[in-house]
Design an enzyme around this catalytic site. Structure first.
Site, PDB file in Angstrom:
ATOM      1  N   HIS A   1      13.109  -2.449  -8.339  1.00  0.00           N
ATOM      2  CA  HIS A   1      13.291  -3.511  -9.333  1.00  0.00           C
ATOM      3  C   HIS A   1      11.970  -3.983  -9.924  1.00  0.00           C
ATOM      4  O   HIS A   1      11.959  -4.809 -10.836  1.00  0.00           O
ATOM      5  CB  HIS A   1      14.044  -4.696  -8.721  1.00  0.00           C
ATOM      6  CG  HIS A   1      13.264  -5.417  -7.657  1.00  0.00           C
ATOM      7  ND1 HIS A   1      13.462  -5.198  -6.311  1.00  0.00           N
ATOM      8  CD2 HIS A   1      12.293  -6.352  -7.734  1.00  0.00           C
ATOM      9  CE1 HIS A   1      12.653  -5.974  -5.614  1.00  0.00           C
ATOM     10  NE2 HIS A   1      11.926  -6.686  -6.461  1.00  0.00           N
TER      11      HIS A   1
ATOM     12  N   ASP B   1      16.936   0.581  -4.202  1.00  0.00           N
ATOM     13  CA  ASP B   1      15.834  -0.251  -4.673  1.00  0.00           C
ATOM     14  C   ASP B   1      14.498   0.364  -4.273  1.00  0.00           C
ATOM     15  O   ASP B   1      13.803  -0.126  -3.387  1.00  0.00           O
ATOM     16  CB  ASP B   1      15.961  -1.669  -4.115  1.00  0.00           C
ATOM     17  CG  ASP B   1      15.069  -2.670  -4.858  1.00  0.00           C
ATOM     18  OD1 ASP B   1      14.370  -2.249  -5.797  1.00  0.00           O
ATOM     19  OD2 ASP B   1      15.100  -3.861  -4.506  1.00  0.00           O
TER      20      ASP B   1
ATOM     21  N   SER C   1       7.669  -8.713  -2.995  1.00  0.00           N
ATOM     22  CA  SER C   1       8.562  -7.590  -3.270  1.00  0.00           C
ATOM     23  C   SER C   1       7.839  -6.249  -3.175  1.00  0.00           C
ATOM     24  O   SER C   1       6.719  -6.094  -3.638  1.00  0.00           O
ATOM     25  CB  SER C   1       9.141  -7.725  -4.673  1.00  0.00           C
ATOM     26  OG  SER C   1      10.465  -7.288  -4.705  1.00  0.00           O
TER      27      SER C   1
END
Length: 447
Positions: free
Chosen positions: A206, A236, A319
């Protein structure tokens, strides 16, 4: 009689002192040889052996007779079983068996039904092996009507689906161990991988679409690379090819803060209950436990399946950061809810699945097949993507920390010191007794 008693007391004292020296030395040796008290120096866990034993049993016995496995608080493998005959097989193999009502096949059937229902953003579900349930969570963004509709689906499945509301919101943690930046925002370097010819950063999918250009500083003076492949939603993960084709020295390290790095020796799959570590540029090194596997999260951007659920905290900026245990790479940070003040839930993309899909392996010839649980903390080279700044080694500092940590070495040193004092005292008492005996003998002879 008095002299005989004195000899016995001195002999017992000497024996106790020698025993104290042996015990104290063993305590000091064990403390120095053990893991440093600072988790940031060399994160470790002892769950891998138990995890492998549980996984082998589940694979051999099948999904109709078992319902997952985990590691208990003592590090022993536990296998959920549906009948007593299977329980006996598990016990004979040296693991603990727990009888449950629903098999893995039933649990997976329930998640398939949930996945087929109308998608509700802000919800997630995962298999809780220990409670033998499917746990469905809804964050604060889920409306009452949507939650009611999903509750109806759960009730139709059966009583082993548990509904929970959670604080915060399930979001991708866009913006990790070392920061990389693009026009899409700030993200994280996960692990360095290679296809045998070129080197890449494996990070969260992402973070940015194919074609995104990444830089290693805020001014955009140092281009790290470009995203060349990825998958999100659904999965992901993504692949950033280094601008010069090579990751550079120290590419098998992940940064854990304070100039320290942990050497990665291979990839693996975690077990429920296993202690794991995550590193990110916002909140640094954090640790926690794996709480569930095969989790599904309905992010606002789309649904991601097959994730690892943990109670490790994370925040925006983490992330794509690496999750690992004992030097074994396990996954990259996908998203979650909460923060590192109040705690929360964080999900990770499993690494083996991503690497197989992308056709890459960890950087470092031969390290892919290194023994599980082998880790090293120090090192030459750099952990930052494309950087040449060294990650400071921790070998010297960890030994000093262990020697000065009263929790580890202090008791042992006290026992050694006390035993030495006792030995010296008994030697002095014996010498003094011999001296007085000689004086008495000499005096008698002289008289």
């Amino acid at each position: 009689m008095r002299h005989a008693r004195g000899r016995i007391v001195r002999r017992v004292t000497r024996l106790a002192a020698v025993g104290g020296l042996l015990v104290g030395s063993a305590m000091v040796t064990r403390a120095v040889a053990s893991e440093p008290p600072d988790a940031s120096a060399a994160p470790r866990t002892l769950a891998r052996t138990a995890s492998g034993a549980g996984a082998d049993l589940v694979s051999r016995l099948g999904t109709d007779r078992t319902a997952g496995h985990w590691v208990d608080s003592d590090g022993r493998p536990v296998v959920a079983v549906t009948d007593e005959r299977t329980a006996e097989e598990v016990r004979r193999a040296g693991a603990t068996a727990k009888r449950v009502r629903h098999s893995m096949s039933e649990l997976r059937s329930a998640t398939s039904t949930l996945r087929a229902a109308p998608r509700v953003s802000g919800t997630a579900w995962a298999l809780d092996y220990r409670s033998n349930e499917v746990v469905v969570r809804g964050d604060r963004t889920v409306s009452g009507s949507d939650w009611s509709r999903l509750t109806g689906v759960a009730q139709g499945i059966g009583g082993f689906v548990r509904m929970e509301r959670t604080e915060g919101a399930f979001t991708t943690r866009l913006n990790g161990a070392e920061p990389i930046l693009s026009t899409a925002g700030r993200c994280s370097a996960g692990f360095n991988v290679t296809d045998g010819t070129r080197d890449f950063i494996l990070t969260a999918g992402h973070c940015g679409p194919t074609g995104s250009v990444w830089f290693g500083d805020g001014r955009g003076d140092r281009q790290v690379g470009r995203t060349v492949a990825g998958s999100f939603p659904g999965d992901d993960f993504s692949l950033v090819e280094y601008a010069n084709g090579k990751a550079g020295d120290g590419a098998d390290l992940v940064a854990v803060g304070d100039g320290k790095g942990v050497r990665i020796t291979g990839t693996g799959e975690p077990a429920v209950g296993q202690r794991v570590f995550r590193s990110g540029s916002t909140s640094g090194l954090r640790d926690g436990r794996v709480t569930a596997l095969d989790a599904t999260v309905n992010y606002p951007e789309g649904t991601v399946t097959g994730l690892i659920e943990t109670d490790v905290c994370a925040e925006p900026g983490d992330s794509g950061g690496p999750m690992f245990s004992e030097g074994i790479a396990l996954g990259v940070t996908s998203g979650g809810s909460g923060d590192c003040d109040k705690g929360g839930t964080t999900f990770f993309q499993p690494l083996p699945e991503a690497m197989e899909s992308l056709g890459v392996r960890l950087v470092g010839s031969g390290r892919q097949d290194a023994a599980a649980g082998t880790s090293a903390t120090a090192p030459p080279g750099a952990a930052a993507p494309g950087a040449s700044a060294p990650v400071t080694g921790v070998e010297g500092s960890t030994l000093l920390a262990r020697l000065t940590d009263r929790r580890n070495v202090g008791p042992g040193l006290l026992i050694v010191a006390g035993s030495l004092v006792a030995l010296v005292a008994t030697r002095w008492i014996r010498a003094e007794a011999d001296r007085k005996a000689y004086q008495r003998h000499y005096s008698a002879t002289w008289g």
